[in-house]
Motif scaffolding. Structure first.
Motif, PDB file in Angstrom:
ATOM      1  N   ILE A   3       0.846  -1.199   0.000  1.00 27.96           N
ATOM      2  CA  ILE A   3       0.000   0.000   0.000  1.00 27.96           C
ATOM      3  C   ILE A   3       0.880   1.248   0.000  1.00 27.96           C
ATOM      4  O   ILE A   3       0.582   2.227  -0.683  1.00 27.96           O
ATOM      5  CB  ILE A   3      -0.953  -0.009   1.219  1.00 27.96           C
ATOM      6  N   THR A   4       1.969   1.221   0.754  1.00 23.73           N
ATOM      7  CA  THR A   4       2.888   2.363   0.794  1.00 23.73           C
ATOM      8  C   THR A   4       3.482   2.615  -0.585  1.00 23.73           C
ATOM      9  O   THR A   4       3.567   3.761  -1.033  1.00 23.73           O
ATOM     10  CB  THR A   4       4.003   2.124   1.824  1.00 23.73           C
ATOM     11  N   LEU A   5       3.886   1.559  -1.248  1.00 23.51           N
ATOM     12  CA  LEU A   5       4.430   1.690  -2.602  1.00 23.51           C
ATOM     13  C   LEU A   5       3.376   2.261  -3.546  1.00 23.51           C
ATOM     14  O   LEU A   5       3.660   3.191  -4.315  1.00 23.51           O
ATOM     15  CB  LEU A   5       4.923   0.333  -3.098  1.00 23.51           C
ATOM     16  N   LEU A   6       2.172   1.737  -3.473  1.00 24.47           N
ATOM     17  CA  LEU A   6       1.087   2.202  -4.337  1.00 24.47           C
ATOM     18  C   LEU A   6       0.745   3.669  -4.064  1.00 24.47           C
ATOM     19  O   LEU A   6       0.582   4.456  -5.004  1.00 24.47           O
ATOM     20  CB  LEU A   6      -0.151   1.321  -4.127  1.00 24.47           C
ATOM     21  N   THR A   7       0.665   4.055  -2.798  1.00 20.87           N
ATOM     22  CA  THR A   7       0.359   5.459  -2.485  1.00 20.87           C
ATOM     23  C   THR A   7       1.529   6.366  -2.840  1.00 20.87           C
ATOM     24  O   THR A   7       1.324   7.520  -3.227  1.00 20.87           O
ATOM     25  CB  THR A   7      -0.014   5.655  -0.999  1.00 20.87           C
ATOM     26  N   PHE A  17      -5.532   5.761  -2.900  1.00 23.84           N
ATOM     27  CA  PHE A  17      -5.111   4.471  -2.372  1.00 23.84           C
ATOM     28  C   PHE A  17      -4.623   4.546  -0.925  1.00 23.84           C
ATOM     29  O   PHE A  17      -4.455   3.527  -0.283  1.00 23.84           O
ATOM     30  CB  PHE A  17      -4.024   3.856  -3.262  1.00 23.84           C
ATOM     31  N   SER A  18      -4.412   5.757  -0.420  1.00 20.06           N
ATOM     32  CA  SER A  18      -3.979   5.877   0.976  1.00 20.06           C
ATOM     33  C   SER A  18      -5.065   5.391   1.926  1.00 20.06           C
ATOM     34  O   SER A  18      -4.782   5.011   3.067  1.00 20.06           O
ATOM     35  CB  SER A  18      -3.583   7.317   1.304  1.00 20.06           C
ATOM     36  N   LEU A  19      -6.296   5.358   1.461  1.00 18.90           N
ATOM     37  CA  LEU A  19      -7.387   4.854   2.296  1.00 18.90           C
ATOM     38  C   LEU A  19      -7.350   3.331   2.445  1.00 18.90           C
ATOM     39  O   LEU A  19      -8.037   2.779   3.303  1.00 18.90           O
ATOM     40  CB  LEU A  19      -8.731   5.314   1.738  1.00 18.90           C
ATOM     41  N   LEU A  20      -6.546   2.661   1.627  1.00 22.83           N
ATOM     42  CA  LEU A  20      -6.397   1.211   1.780  1.00 22.83           C
ATOM     43  C   LEU A  20      -5.741   0.847   3.114  1.00 22.83           C
ATOM     44  O   LEU A  20      -5.880  -0.274   3.593  1.00 22.83           O
ATOM     45  CB  LEU A  20      -5.589   0.629   0.619  1.00 22.83           C
ATOM     46  N   TYR A  21      -5.034   1.803   3.702  1.00 23.84           N
ATOM     47  CA  TYR A  21      -4.474   1.553   5.028  1.00 23.84           C
ATOM     48  C   TYR A  21      -5.588   1.227   6.024  1.00 23.84           C
ATOM     49  O   TYR A  21      -5.393   0.445   6.947  1.00 23.84           O
ATOM     50  CB  TYR A  21      -3.696   2.772   5.539  1.00 23.84           C
ATOM     51  N   ILE A  22      -6.757   1.816   5.841  1.00 22.28           N
ATOM     52  CA  ILE A  22      -7.868   1.574   6.765  1.00 22.28           C
ATOM     53  C   ILE A  22      -8.295   0.112   6.709  1.00 22.28           C
ATOM     54  O   ILE A  22      -8.629  -0.476   7.732  1.00 22.28           O
ATOM     55  CB  ILE A  22      -9.038   2.541   6.465  1.00 22.28           C
ATOM     56  N   PHE A  84      -1.714  14.723   8.832  1.00 21.25           N
ATOM     57  CA  PHE A  84      -2.249  14.749  10.185  1.00 21.25           C
ATOM     58  C   PHE A  84      -3.683  14.208  10.208  1.00 21.25           C
ATOM     59  O   PHE A  84      -4.053  13.423  11.084  1.00 21.25           O
ATOM     60  CB  PHE A  84      -2.189  16.174  10.744  1.00 21.25           C
ATOM     61  N   LEU A  85      -4.508  14.597   9.234  1.00 17.96           N
ATOM     62  CA  LEU A  85      -5.881  14.104   9.155  1.00 17.96           C
ATOM     63  C   LEU A  85      -5.920  12.601   8.883  1.00 17.96           C
ATOM     64  O   LEU A  85      -6.760  11.887   9.433  1.00 17.96           O
ATOM     65  CB  LEU A  85      -6.664  14.865   8.088  1.00 17.96           C
ATOM     66  N   HIS A  86      -5.011  12.136   8.048  1.00 16.13           N
ATOM     67  CA  HIS A  86      -4.915  10.694   7.816  1.00 16.13           C
ATOM     68  C   HIS A  86      -4.580   9.978   9.121  1.00 16.13           C
ATOM     69  O   HIS A  86      -5.162   8.938   9.432  1.00 16.13           O
ATOM     70  CB  HIS A  86      -3.855  10.382   6.753  1.00 16.13           C
TER      71      HIS A  86
END
Length: 181
Positions: A3-7, A17-22, A84-86
């Motif tokens: 996910i880090t690579l994708l974001t 794609f950062s929401l995939l962390y959720i 920060f919001l993330h």
């Protein structure tokens, strides 16, 4: 890390794609409860923060000399606020979903204990007790019922009650019981 690579490729905190962390935070909370949710929220925040920091401070050419590094917090305030919001979202999900799964697990243990207690009480009462499902299949048959009817629990459970009992036999058993007192 995928996910880090994708974001990282698609725009760090601006990437959808950062929401995939959720999803990973919820999955972690599902298996490891609140502690797992918080640990995964921390990992997600650190990974997203590191990739965001790396992309905004290191120029595309890779020159990392002090003259080329930009001050992260002063010139990228909007990016910092998004990060920060993330982080707030990650921790909120980790804590709330973790507490939810903690409570579900606790309730499950309580129901399991209650089920065992209920079965012990029903098994030990001197009256014959049987339960059936909606189709008439016997699902529980206590020891007293086994002695009254003359059929073992193993034979009775899984049988349909009207196939197991002969009404004439039940009437004869009832008359014998009422005559004997």
């Amino acid at each position: 890390f995928l996910i880090t690579l994708l974001t990282g490729i698609t725009g760090t905190v601006e990437s959808p794609f950062s929401l995939l962390y959720i999803v990973t935070i919820v999955s972690s909370a599902l298996f490891f409860y609140q502690k797992g949710g918080v640990i995964m929220a921390t990992a997600a925040t650190l990974l997203l923060g590191m990739i965001t920091f790396a992309q905004t401070t290191v120029p595309l050419g890779g020159d990392v000399s002090p003259a080329h590094l930009t001050p992260f917090f002063s010139q990228n305030k909007e990016l910092f606020y998004r990060l920060f919001l993330h982080a707030i979202a990650f921790y909120s999900v980790g804590i709330v979903i973790g507490q939810f799964f903690d409570k579900m697990h606790e309730k499950e243990r309580g129901l399991s204990k209650l089920r065992v207690l209920h079965e012990d009480i029903i098994k030990s009462i001197p009256s014959g007790v049987l339960t059936t499902d909606i189709h008439g299949t016997i699902t529980f048959f206590n020891f007293a019922a086994s002695q009254i009817i003359g059929v073992s629990s193993r034979e009775a459970i899984g049988a349909v009650w009207w196939d197991l009992f002969s009404w004439e036999e039940i009437q004869r058993q009832y008359q014998t019981l009422t005559l004997s007192g």
